[in-house]
Design a protein around this motif. Structure first.
Motif, PDB file in Angstrom:
ATOM      1  N   UNK A  71       6.779   2.016  -1.464  1.00  0.00           N
ATOM      2  CA  UNK A  71       5.812   1.033  -1.931  1.00  0.00           C
ATOM      3  C   UNK A  71       5.595   0.038  -0.804  1.00  0.00           C
ATOM      4  N   UNK A  72       4.392  -0.488  -0.727  1.00  0.00           N
ATOM      5  CA  UNK A  72       4.080  -1.511   0.270  1.00  0.00           C
ATOM      6  C   UNK A  72       2.893  -2.317  -0.207  1.00  0.00           C
ATOM      7  N   UNK A  73       2.685  -3.453   0.424  1.00  0.00           N
ATOM      8  CA  UNK A  73       1.576  -4.356   0.083  1.00  0.00           C
ATOM      9  C   UNK A  73       0.702  -4.547   1.306  1.00  0.00           C
ATOM     10  N   UNK A  96      -5.791  -8.417  -2.259  1.00  0.00           N
ATOM     11  CA  UNK A  96      -4.339  -8.309  -2.134  1.00  0.00           C
ATOM     12  C   UNK A  96      -3.907  -7.168  -3.038  1.00  0.00           C
ATOM     13  N   UNK A  97      -3.383  -6.121  -2.425  1.00  0.00           N
ATOM     14  CA  UNK A  97      -3.071  -4.907  -3.178  1.00  0.00           C
ATOM     15  C   UNK A  97      -1.653  -4.431  -2.908  1.00  0.00           C
ATOM     16  N   UNK A 109       0.157  11.481  -1.906  1.00  0.00           N
ATOM     17  CA  UNK A 109      -0.546  10.856  -3.023  1.00  0.00           C
ATOM     18  C   UNK A 109      -0.406   9.347  -2.892  1.00  0.00           C
ATOM     19  N   UNK A 110      -1.506   8.637  -3.161  1.00  0.00           N
ATOM     20  CA  UNK A 110      -1.531   7.183  -3.067  1.00  0.00           C
ATOM     21  C   UNK A 110      -1.862   6.580  -4.422  1.00  0.00           C
ATOM     22  N   UNK A 111      -1.192   5.491  -4.751  1.00  0.00           N
ATOM     23  CA  UNK A 111      -1.517   4.693  -5.926  1.00  0.00           C
ATOM     24  C   UNK A 111      -1.889   3.298  -5.462  1.00  0.00           C
ATOM     25  N   UNK A 112      -2.907   2.711  -6.068  1.00  0.00           N
ATOM     26  CA  UNK A 112      -3.372   1.371  -5.701  1.00  0.00           C
ATOM     27  C   UNK A 112      -3.255   0.475  -6.927  1.00  0.00           C
TER      28      UNK A 112
END
Length: 106
Positions: free
Chosen positions: A14-16, A27-28, A42-45
């Motif tokens: 996980x990262x921001x 800001x995600x 795979x990416x989750x936003x």
């Protein structure tokens, strides 16, 4: 405005990031994992309170991976090969070295 998001080959991370735009900043929070059976990342936003915006997005180059989510008004997102052009898609070993995410936000 165009922003690069560096990726890492660490599985299940996980990262921001703050995505700058001409009219606003986003800001995600992100999740990134490798689907071994399918052979792709795979990416989750998520928004800043970790509410899902879009999840389970395959990180495949060649098109705007947020194109089908245009109604969300969060910009465009591309997987770009900055390394060996003979490699067509990121795998578990080259995502952090050959491939980056490029976010376009107005």
């Amino acid at each position: 405005m165009v922003s690069e998001i560096a990726l890492s080959g660490n599985p299940n991370q996980t990262f921001s990031a703050v995505i700058p735009g001409d009219k606003r900043n986003l800001s995600l929070n992100f999740t990134q994992s490798f689907n071994e059976q399918a052979g792709y990342w795979i990416l989750g936003i998520y928004d800043s309170s970790n509410t899902p915006i879009v999840t389970e997005i395959p990180l495949l180059p060649g098109y705007n991976i947020l194109g089908q989510y245009e109604y969300l008004d969060i910009g465009e997102l591309y997987v770009v090969n900055y390394g060996d052009q003979t490699i067509e898609q990121p795998d578990e070993t080259n995502i952090g070295t050959n491939f980056k995410l490029v976010w376009v936000l107005i």
